[in-house]
Design a protein around this motif. Sequence first.
Motif, mmCIF file in Angstrom:
data_model
loop_
_atom_site.group_PDB
_atom_site.id
_atom_site.type_symbol
_atom_site.label_atom_id
_atom_site.label_comp_id
_atom_site.label_asym_id
_atom_site.label_seq_id
_atom_site.Cartn_x
_atom_site.Cartn_y
_atom_site.Cartn_z
ATOM 1 N N GLU A 216 16.848 20.816 -6.414
ATOM 2 C CA GLU A 216 18.136 21.484 -6.570
ATOM 3 C C GLU A 216 18.657 21.939 -5.221
ATOM 4 N N VAL A 217 19.977 21.862 -5.032
ATOM 5 C CA VAL A 217 20.593 22.385 -3.817
ATOM 6 C C VAL A 217 20.587 23.907 -3.916
ATOM 7 N N VAL A 218 19.985 24.549 -2.915
ATOM 8 C CA VAL A 218 19.887 26.007 -2.920
ATOM 9 C C VAL A 218 20.595 26.639 -1.721
ATOM 10 N N GLY A 219 21.054 25.801 -0.800
ATOM 11 C CA GLY A 219 21.770 26.327 0.358
ATOM 12 C C GLY A 219 22.415 25.205 1.138
ATOM 13 N N THR A 220 23.333 25.571 2.005
ATOM 14 C CA THR A 220 24.010 24.592 2.839
ATOM 15 C C THR A 220 24.552 25.259 4.093
ATOM 16 N N PHE A 221 24.728 24.466 5.121
ATOM 17 C CA PHE A 221 25.402 24.923 6.336
ATOM 18 C C PHE A 221 25.877 23.701 7.096
ATOM 19 N N GLN A 222 26.763 23.939 8.026
ATOM 20 C CA GLN A 222 27.329 22.877 8.844
ATOM 21 C C GLN A 222 27.204 23.287 10.302
ATOM 22 N N THR A 223 27.000 22.302 11.178
ATOM 23 C CA THR A 223 27.014 22.588 12.619
ATOM 24 C C THR A 223 28.054 21.723 13.304
ATOM 25 N N MET A 224 28.610 22.272 14.356
ATOM 26 C CA MET A 224 29.569 21.563 15.188
ATOM 27 C C MET A 224 29.193 21.816 16.636
ATOM 28 N N VAL A 225 29.313 20.807 17.464
ATOM 29 C CA VAL A 225 29.042 20.955 18.889
ATOM 30 C C VAL A 225 30.366 20.916 19.619
ATOM 31 N N THR A 226 30.557 21.868 20.477
ATOM 32 C CA THR A 226 31.768 21.923 21.287
ATOM 33 C C THR A 226 31.378 22.076 22.750
ATOM 34 N N THR A 227 32.081 21.391 23.607
ATOM 35 C CA THR A 227 31.847 21.490 25.043
ATOM 36 C C THR A 227 33.056 22.155 25.664
ATOM 37 N N SER A 228 32.791 23.088 26.544
ATOM 38 C CA SER A 228 33.849 23.895 27.144
ATOM 39 C C SER A 228 33.670 23.933 28.650
ATOM 40 N N LEU A 229 34.705 24.300 29.353
ATOM 41 C CA LEU A 229 34.588 24.485 30.793
ATOM 42 C C LEU A 229 33.867 25.786 31.133
ATOM 43 N N THR A 230 33.823 26.720 30.187
ATOM 44 C CA THR A 230 33.077 27.955 30.439
ATOM 45 C C THR A 230 31.587 27.666 30.411
ATOM 46 N N ARG A 231 30.821 28.576 30.929
ATOM 47 C CA ARG A 231 29.361 28.417 31.024
ATOM 48 C C ARG A 231 29.013 27.126 31.760
ATOM 49 N N ARG A 232 29.814 26.860 32.784
ATOM 50 C CA ARG A 232 29.596 25.714 33.675
ATOM 51 C C ARG A 232 29.623 24.375 32.933
ATOM 52 N N GLY A 233 30.534 24.281 31.958
ATOM 53 C CA GLY A 233 30.710 23.022 31.255
ATOM 54 C C GLY A 233 29.650 22.734 30.224
ATOM 55 N N SER A 234 28.988 23.761 29.739
ATOM 56 C CA SER A 234 27.898 23.538 28.785
ATOM 57 C C SER A 234 28.430 23.353 27.363
ATOM 58 N N SER A 235 27.544 22.904 26.517
ATOM 59 C CA SER A 235 27.873 22.723 25.103
ATOM 60 C C SER A 235 27.264 23.859 24.287
ATOM 61 N N ALA A 236 27.934 24.164 23.197
ATOM 62 C CA ALA A 236 27.473 25.203 22.280
ATOM 63 C C ALA A 236 27.453 24.634 20.874
ATOM 64 N N MET A 237 26.541 25.134 20.066
ATOM 65 C CA MET A 237 26.516 24.766 18.663
ATOM 66 C C MET A 237 27.129 25.902 17.865
ATOM 67 N N ILE A 238 28.059 25.556 17.014
ATOM 68 C CA ILE A 238 28.676 26.506 16.097
ATOM 69 C C ILE A 238 28.080 26.259 14.718
ATOM 70 N N ILE A 239 27.614 27.316 14.093
ATOM 71 C CA ILE A 239 27.082 27.227 12.732
ATOM 72 C C ILE A 239 28.177 27.750 11.813
ATOM 73 N N GLU A 240 28.485 26.995 10.793
ATOM 74 C CA GLU A 240 29.619 27.314 9.923
ATOM 75 C C GLU A 240 29.228 27.083 8.472
ATOM 76 N N ALA A 241 29.974 27.698 7.561
ATOM 77 C CA ALA A 241 29.857 27.461 6.116
ATOM 78 C C ALA A 241 28.429 27.668 5.606
ATOM 79 N N VAL A 242 27.807 28.738 6.037
ATOM 80 C CA VAL A 242 26.439 29.050 5.601
ATOM 81 C C VAL A 242 26.503 29.663 4.199
ATOM 82 N N GLN A 243 25.806 29.051 3.276
ATOM 83 C CA GLN A 243 25.753 29.575 1.912
ATOM 84 C C GLN A 243 24.350 29.375 1.354
#
Length: 136
Positions: free
Chosen positions: A47-74
């Motif tokens: 059975e599905v008991v949870g879910t989440f989504q991740t997105m990777v975004t790259t920005s000029l901040t933090r010296r051009g590093s990438s960050a993972m965004i965690i979204e839609a956590v249930q």
Amino acid sequence: MAIFAADALGGHGDTTEAEAFPDYARAFAAIEASPDQMLYVAERGGEVVGTFQTMVTTSLTRRGSSAMIIEAVQTRADLRGKGIGAAMIEFAIAEAKGRGMRLVQLTSNALRRDAHRFYERLGFRASHLGFKMALK
């Protein structure tokens, strides 16, 4: 979509009504087609008991590093407090570390005090103030 539809506090208008299926199918196709997005489900006993989504975004901040965004956590409401949410978030953090991300971030509805304490227990800190503008 039942796990999202059961979330009255989120106020996202999620539903299990058949007429909404094409909207969810379009979103799923967009997520599936993107190399920077992943959708995960947690299962227990088939059975599905949870879910989440991740997105990777790259920005000029933090010296051009990438960050993972965690979204839609249930986590299914009747199974909260059983470690499912923590396992999902810890998995996402491990994925980010494995991919060399310098930052993991998420947002949480301002009314979700229990969720805020949960994220803080996992090592997150409330460091920014977020703003949103609904366009539809």
